[in-house]
Write a protein that holds these residues in place. Structure first.
Motif, mmCIF file in Angstrom:
data_model
loop_
_atom_site.group_PDB
_atom_site.id
_atom_site.type_symbol
_atom_site.label_atom_id
_atom_site.label_comp_id
_atom_site.label_asym_id
_atom_site.label_seq_id
_atom_site.Cartn_x
_atom_site.Cartn_y
_atom_site.Cartn_z
ATOM 1 N N LYS A 1 0.834 -1.199 0.000
ATOM 2 C CA LYS A 1 0.000 0.000 0.000
ATOM 3 C C LYS A 1 0.875 1.258 0.000
ATOM 4 O O LYS A 1 0.536 2.265 -0.629
ATOM 5 N N GLN B 1 1.850 1.935 -3.403
ATOM 6 C CA GLN B 1 0.734 2.570 -4.118
ATOM 7 C C GLN B 1 0.667 4.055 -3.788
ATOM 8 O O GLN B 1 0.458 4.891 -4.674
ATOM 9 N N THR C 1 2.705 6.382 -5.842
ATOM 10 C CA THR C 1 2.198 6.692 -7.185
ATOM 11 C C THR C 1 1.091 7.741 -7.157
ATOM 12 O O THR C 1 0.790 8.347 -8.186
ATOM 13 N N TYR C 2 0.479 7.945 -5.965
ATOM 14 C CA TYR C 2 -0.620 8.897 -5.864
ATOM 15 C C TYR C 2 -0.142 10.311 -5.532
ATOM 16 O O TYR C 2 -0.839 11.289 -5.821
#
Length: 323
Positions: free
Chosen positions: A166, A169, A172-173
């Motif tokens: 997570k 992830q 990447t945000y």
């Protein structure tokens, strides 16, 4: 909560008025018509909890001192409709200003206060800066600047128990600011941090009595089942513009120049509208109209202490405005 004994109200009515070109219903209720008025601006967008049109007879602790105005903002609750991407924050600011003007026309000689929560704090600050009829404001979870996509959120998540996959992830945000990424990041905040709720095992603070609030709404003479359902599942589901504009807001200039008493109540672990940002603003800003109260061991979602503090601060503002 709802009184077990019959409460006498000089005013208790549902009004249908046009805001932003749309007919919408509001609740106006209080023990005396001469009392000052508090207009509630709920969070979300699209989360009219706990102060909504379905709360007739609830919250006598407020309505004894104030005439309470509850508005389910367009797109939720009793005013549910699809909020597509043609809607912008400016549209909701306009509706808020029109609501304030309507209330002033009904209660011309009464003092008017705003009570904003999270997203509603953004509308509160914008409307209080643009209306001559507002005498003071209290906000919980003050929107300030760079919401969601900021180091306060990222650092807290990186130090949390969030799984490594997570965290990858999240990387990447960070630099891709859009509504979908904002929702994913806030999902992480809710699951892995105390940003929304303080989950300390040693925390014995009094929680907001959500069940009693829902029970009160279920017995509302004004809500149908579809209205109650639209408190949670409503017309904001597919909207992206409001969230994308929301996370890009910087309202520090407005708050720096606010001309009325403006009290902010924050939870100490709140990173949804980061308390650290508000503290830094208070430290560096010279506007004496702005005050901050921090509630320890509380996140963004208010507990019973926060609600009591906000109500008490509204009373404090009113005593100040009475002189």
């Amino acid at each position: 909560m709802r009184h077990t004994e019959k409460q006498q109200y000089e005013i208790s009515e549902i009004c249908e008025i046009k805001l932003g070109g749309y007919l919408q219903k509001i609740l106006i209720e209080g023990t005396k018509k001469s009392n000052p008025v508090v207009i509630c601006l709920h969070g979300g967008p699209g989360s009219p909890i706990p102060f909504n049109v379905g709360s007739r007879g609830l919250f006598p602790e407020i309505k004894e001192y104030f005439t309470l105005v509850c508005w389910d903002q367009l797109g939720c609750g009793i005013n549910n409709r699809v909020i597509d991407d043609s809607f912008h924050i400016d549209d909701f600011e306009k509706m808020t200003l029109e609501l304030i003007s309507y209330i002033h026309s009904r209660f011309e000689h009464n003092r008017i206060y705003l009570f904003g929560m999270s997203w509603g704090s953004l509308l509160t600050l914008k409307a209080a800066s643009g209306s001559e009829y507002v005498d003071g404001a209290v906000c919980n979870g003050q929107v300030l600047h760079n919401e969601t996509f900021n180091d306060e959120v990222f650092t807290t998540l990186e130090k949390s128990r969030m799984p490594e996959c997570k965290k990858k992830q999240l990387e990447t945000y960070k630099n891709d600011i859009n509504a979908q990424n904002a929702k994913k990041i806030m999902g992480f905040v809710n699951r892995y941090t105390d940003g929304y709720f303080c989950r300390s095992k040693h925390d014995k603070t009094e929680k907001l009595p959500v069940f009693k609030i829902i029970k009160g709404m279920l017995s509302s003479p004004d809500y149908r089942f579809r209205d109650l359902k639209a408190v949670v599942i409503n017309g904001y589901a597919k909207n992206n513009t409001l969230i994308e504009e929301f996370v890009r807001q910087d309202v520090r200039p407005l708050l720096s120049n606010i001309k009325i008493p403006y009290t902010i109540v924050q939870g100490s672990t709140d990173i949804v509208t980061p308390t650290a940002f508000v503290k830094q603003f208070i430290k560096t800003n010279k506007n004496k109209n702005v005050r901050l109260i921090v509630i320890e061991n509380c996140g963004h979602f208010p507990d019973a202490r926060v609600n009591r503090t906000c109500i008490e601060q509204l009373k404090v503002l009113d005593r100040q405005c009475r002189g």
